[in-house]
Design a protein around this motif. Structure first.
Motif, mmCIF file in Angstrom:
data_model
loop_
_atom_site.group_PDB
_atom_site.id
_atom_site.type_symbol
_atom_site.label_atom_id
_atom_site.label_comp_id
_atom_site.label_asym_id
_atom_site.label_seq_id
_atom_site.Cartn_x
_atom_site.Cartn_y
_atom_site.Cartn_z
ATOM 1 N N PHE A 170 0.878 -1.303 0.151
ATOM 2 C CA PHE A 170 -0.100 -0.168 -0.039
ATOM 3 C C PHE A 170 0.832 1.333 0.026
ATOM 4 O O PHE A 170 1.979 1.079 0.252
ATOM 5 C CB PHE A 170 -0.956 -0.037 1.417
ATOM 6 C CG PHE A 170 -2.033 -0.859 1.139
ATOM 7 C CD1 PHE A 170 -2.180 -1.963 0.176
ATOM 8 C CD2 PHE A 170 -3.165 -0.657 1.882
ATOM 9 C CE1 PHE A 170 -3.333 -2.710 0.394
ATOM 10 C CE2 PHE A 170 -4.494 -1.679 2.084
ATOM 11 C CZ PHE A 170 -4.203 -2.473 1.176
ATOM 12 N N LYS A 171 0.308 2.494 -0.185
ATOM 13 C CA LYS A 171 0.896 3.578 -0.150
ATOM 14 C C LYS A 171 0.309 4.401 0.962
ATOM 15 O O LYS A 171 -0.669 4.359 1.407
ATOM 16 C CB LYS A 171 0.488 4.363 -1.326
ATOM 17 C CG LYS A 171 0.996 3.870 -2.677
ATOM 18 C CD LYS A 171 2.490 3.752 -2.802
ATOM 19 C CE LYS A 171 2.967 3.073 -4.235
ATOM 20 N NZ LYS A 171 4.311 3.009 -4.419
ATOM 21 N N ILE A 172 1.484 5.122 1.891
ATOM 22 C CA ILE A 172 0.932 5.973 2.796
ATOM 23 C C ILE A 172 0.336 7.322 2.184
ATOM 24 O O ILE A 172 1.042 7.783 1.572
ATOM 25 C CB ILE A 172 2.051 6.228 3.840
ATOM 26 C CG1 ILE A 172 2.919 4.964 4.185
ATOM 27 C CG2 ILE A 172 1.693 7.211 4.896
ATOM 28 C CD1 ILE A 172 4.071 5.394 5.064
ATOM 29 N N GLU A 173 -0.701 7.516 2.718
ATOM 30 C CA GLU A 173 -1.642 8.793 2.421
ATOM 31 C C GLU A 173 -0.772 10.088 2.706
ATOM 32 O O GLU A 173 0.000 10.212 3.905
ATOM 33 C CB GLU A 173 -3.035 8.655 3.135
ATOM 34 C CG GLU A 173 -3.680 9.905 3.078
ATOM 35 C CD GLU A 173 -3.733 10.919 4.174
ATOM 36 O OE1 GLU A 173 -4.138 12.204 3.747
ATOM 37 O OE2 GLU A 173 -3.301 10.634 5.203
ATOM 38 N N LYS A 174 -1.066 11.194 1.801
ATOM 39 C CA LYS A 174 -0.331 12.242 1.946
ATOM 40 C C LYS A 174 -0.044 13.056 3.648
ATOM 41 O O LYS A 174 1.001 13.234 4.136
ATOM 42 C CB LYS A 174 -0.540 13.519 1.135
ATOM 43 C CG LYS A 174 0.592 14.730 1.012
ATOM 44 C CD LYS A 174 -0.049 15.447 -0.309
ATOM 45 C CE LYS A 174 0.756 16.953 -0.123
ATOM 46 N NZ LYS A 174 0.331 17.719 -1.266
ATOM 47 N N GLU A 175 -1.078 13.131 4.104
ATOM 48 C CA GLU A 175 -1.320 13.790 5.402
ATOM 49 C C GLU A 175 -0.524 12.938 6.654
ATOM 50 O O GLU A 175 0.024 13.337 7.397
ATOM 51 C CB GLU A 175 -2.811 14.233 5.831
ATOM 52 C CG GLU A 175 -2.677 14.968 7.383
ATOM 53 C CD GLU A 175 -4.114 14.938 7.785
ATOM 54 O OE1 GLU A 175 -4.378 14.629 9.020
ATOM 55 O OE2 GLU A 175 -5.240 14.848 6.913
ATOM 56 N N THR A 176 -0.819 11.560 6.425
ATOM 57 C CA THR A 176 -0.251 10.576 7.414
ATOM 58 C C THR A 176 1.324 10.607 7.018
ATOM 59 O O THR A 176 2.091 10.539 8.259
ATOM 60 C CB THR A 176 -1.090 9.210 6.899
ATOM 61 O OG1 THR A 176 -2.098 9.281 7.075
ATOM 62 C CG2 THR A 176 -0.367 8.261 7.986
ATOM 63 N N LEU A 177 1.730 10.764 5.732
ATOM 64 C CA LEU A 177 3.316 10.850 5.579
ATOM 65 C C LEU A 177 3.750 11.898 6.076
ATOM 66 O O LEU A 177 4.832 11.825 6.661
ATOM 67 C CB LEU A 177 3.527 10.357 4.156
ATOM 68 C CG LEU A 177 4.775 10.413 3.467
ATOM 69 C CD1 LEU A 177 5.513 9.335 4.102
ATOM 70 C CD2 LEU A 177 4.982 10.387 2.164
ATOM 71 N N ASN A 178 3.164 13.157 6.013
ATOM 72 C CA ASN A 178 3.657 14.490 6.454
ATOM 73 C C ASN A 178 3.847 14.658 7.825
ATOM 74 O O ASN A 178 4.731 15.006 8.606
ATOM 75 C CB ASN A 178 2.828 15.398 5.785
ATOM 76 C CG ASN A 178 3.104 15.947 4.455
ATOM 77 O OD1 ASN A 178 3.871 15.575 3.799
ATOM 78 N ND2 ASN A 178 1.871 16.457 3.678
ATOM 79 N N ALA A 179 2.745 13.777 8.652
ATOM 80 C CA ALA A 179 2.854 13.864 9.957
ATOM 81 C C ALA A 179 4.013 12.861 10.386
ATOM 82 O O ALA A 179 4.576 13.233 11.362
ATOM 83 C CB ALA A 179 1.412 13.333 10.498
ATOM 84 N N LEU A 180 4.237 11.783 9.722
ATOM 85 C CA LEU A 180 5.038 10.610 10.244
ATOM 86 C C LEU A 180 6.534 11.412 10.090
ATOM 87 O O LEU A 180 7.482 11.418 10.881
ATOM 88 C CB LEU A 180 5.268 9.703 9.017
ATOM 89 C CG LEU A 180 6.022 8.302 9.525
ATOM 90 C CD1 LEU A 180 5.414 7.220 8.714
ATOM 91 C CD2 LEU A 180 7.354 8.419 9.154
ATOM 92 N N ILE A 181 6.842 12.397 9.180
ATOM 93 C CA ILE A 181 8.013 12.977 8.894
ATOM 94 C C ILE A 181 8.600 14.094 9.956
ATOM 95 O O ILE A 181 9.380 14.159 10.496
ATOM 96 C CB ILE A 181 8.260 13.572 7.326
ATOM 97 C CG1 ILE A 181 8.262 12.491 6.346
ATOM 98 C CG2 ILE A 181 9.324 14.345 7.460
ATOM 99 C CD1 ILE A 181 8.131 12.969 4.660
ATOM 100 N N SER A 182 7.254 14.748 10.270
ATOM 101 C CA SER A 182 7.297 15.877 11.181
ATOM 102 C C SER A 182 7.634 15.536 12.648
ATOM 103 O O SER A 182 7.964 16.024 13.659
ATOM 104 C CB SER A 182 6.343 16.949 11.218
ATOM 105 O OG SER A 182 5.052 16.267 11.600
ATOM 106 N N LEU A 183 7.048 14.069 13.061
ATOM 107 C CA LEU A 183 6.990 13.592 14.144
ATOM 108 C C LEU A 183 8.018 12.345 14.634
ATOM 109 O O LEU A 183 7.923 11.764 15.582
ATOM 110 C CB LEU A 183 5.622 13.177 14.656
ATOM 111 C CG LEU A 183 4.524 14.093 14.838
ATOM 112 C CD1 LEU A 183 3.234 13.633 15.141
ATOM 113 C CD2 LEU A 183 4.682 15.114 15.826
ATOM 114 N N VAL A 184 8.931 12.200 13.308
ATOM 115 C CA VAL A 184 9.532 10.879 13.642
ATOM 116 C C VAL A 184 10.580 10.773 14.489
ATOM 117 O O VAL A 184 10.918 9.802 15.234
ATOM 118 C CB VAL A 184 10.610 10.799 12.263
ATOM 119 C CG1 VAL A 184 11.506 11.702 11.892
ATOM 120 C CG2 VAL A 184 11.033 9.453 11.981
#
Length: 399
Positions: A170-184
């Motif tokens: 699957f692909k990670i949805e855009k908002e989910t991916l952005n949140a992941l990057i900012s909170l890693v």
């Protein structure tokens, strides 16, 4: 509906007959919709743990403080968890307080991703308040509610998202991916054991290469043991065909790409909390792999490595060298199967035999002589027969 849901339907019915709601939930429902193999099912109910224990005669308290009771029913075991809501999380990994509730939607709302927030009743009817079926149809990994909130509750969910990329493609949805990057950076708060469990599954998924690329893109790798500042080394893995490698082979390839010295291999793997038995297996694979780069397999190498190790080594060797040869492994397997013995205990001679034959007390010489006999048997110089071995040794000793 199919097994193992069918076998578990009486469990749901028993809960309903007692006046409570009960549903199949989580990964088993997701995998059912994806037509994947299902090994076990999770059940959620409006009954409290104590009420569940009153309904079923055989139960085990495995996580009762979080609402989970193990029910033994018709020779099967089922984890039954009470609908719950969770108060504010602490340490970005666990809720301060769990409250038991009677509402299914509220229970599904606390889950990580929409594809995992689908319930199914005993008749196969789906309850999907967060459009998880749509996420599955579109092959999207999207959090239930705001991604920032879900990842701040439990930072491990960020690794779970990437793990699902590997397992489900699957692909990670855009908002989910952005949140992941900012909170890693919140992954600092997560125990190594939990990271390792996710990384293990990530390494074995069908789309593991895409997941590893995401590990780099999102900077997750900086918060994993021994991988910080190793971006270029991890990228080396993309050069190889990884799809057919098993778990230990993947770990071995990772160590190889990281260019870790032999003495540092155990330290690196211990940092990941890998069990010692598996560390030894990976060390053996790498030992014979480096040897394989220098020379082909001898009969004695096949013997000392053992079937499992030499197959893994040859698989890795072919992958690293980019060789598509389908005959190499069957050839070496044939040689291995033709060995007169597969382990030292199969030798028809013991240390006591040697001490008796030579009328000497034990010492290093016994081990050295057994080694000599072992090599001779493997090389086909002598037959693995006590009488023949004794004659050969006496002749060698006389000469």
């Amino acid at each position: 509906m199919k097994e193992p849901f069918i076998a578990a339907v009486p469990v749901l019915k028993k809960l309903e007959d007692a006046g409570f709601e009960a549903y199949f939930v989580g990964g088993s429902v997701r995998d059912f919709l994806l037509n994947k193999e299902i090994n076990d099912v999770d059940i959620a109910t409006s009954a409290t743990p104590e009420e569940v224990k009153q309904i079923f005669s055989k139960t085990v308290d495995i996580g009762i403080e979080h609402g989970t009771v193990l029910v033994l029913f018709h020779d099967q075991s089922y984890e039954i968890t009470t609908f719950r809501s969770e108060a504010e999380y602490e340490d970005f990994r666990r809720p301060k307080e769990v409250s038991f509730i009677r509402n299914l939607t509220e229970d599904l709302q606390r889950r990580d991703f929409t594809m995992n927030a689908i319930a199914m009743d005993k008749d196969g009817i789906l309850i999907d308040p967060f459009n998880g079926q749509n996420s599955i149809k579109n092959q999207i990994i999207q959090t239930v509610g705001k991604a920032v909130d879900r990842f701040q509750e439990d930072a491990l969910r960020m690794m779970r998202a990437v793990r699902f990329v590997s397992q489900l493609s699957f692909k990670i949805e855009k908002e989910t991916l952005n949140a992941l990057i900012s909170l890693v950076h919140l992954l600092e708060n997560i125990a190594v054991e939990r990271k390792q469990a996710e990384f293990d599954k990530l390494l074995c998924g069908d789309d593991r290469k895409q997941a590893l690329e995401l590990i780099l893109q999102t900077n997750i790798y900086s918060y994993l043991p021994g991988l910080s500042n190793k971006e270029d080394n991890i990228k080396l893995m993309f050069e190889y065909k990884l799809e057919k490698l098993n778990r230990c082979e993947m770990w071995s390839l990772l160590v190889y790409c990281l260019k870790i010295e032999k003495k540092g291999i155990e330290e690196f793997l211990r940092g990941w909390r890998i069990p010692l038995k598996e560390i030894r297996e990976i060390q053996l694979i790498l030992h014979y792999l480096y040897q394989r780069f220098e020379t082909s397999w001898s009969s004695y190498d096949l013997y000392t490595a053992g079937k499992g190790i030499f197959v893994s080594v040859e698989v890795l060797y072919l992958v690293i060298k980019g060789i598509e040869d389908q005959n190499a492994i069957p050839h070496y397997l044939q040689v291995y199967e033709g060995l007169p013995i597969k382990k030292r205990s199969e030798m028809d001679v013991t240390g006591n035999d040697l001490m008796g034959w030579f009328n000497k007390t034990g010492g290093p010489w016994v081990k050295e002589l057994l080694f000599k006999v072992e090599q001779a048997i493997i090389a086909g110089k002598i037959v693995n027969n006590k009488k023949i071995i004794k004659e050969w040794l006496m002749e060698c000793n006389h000469n």
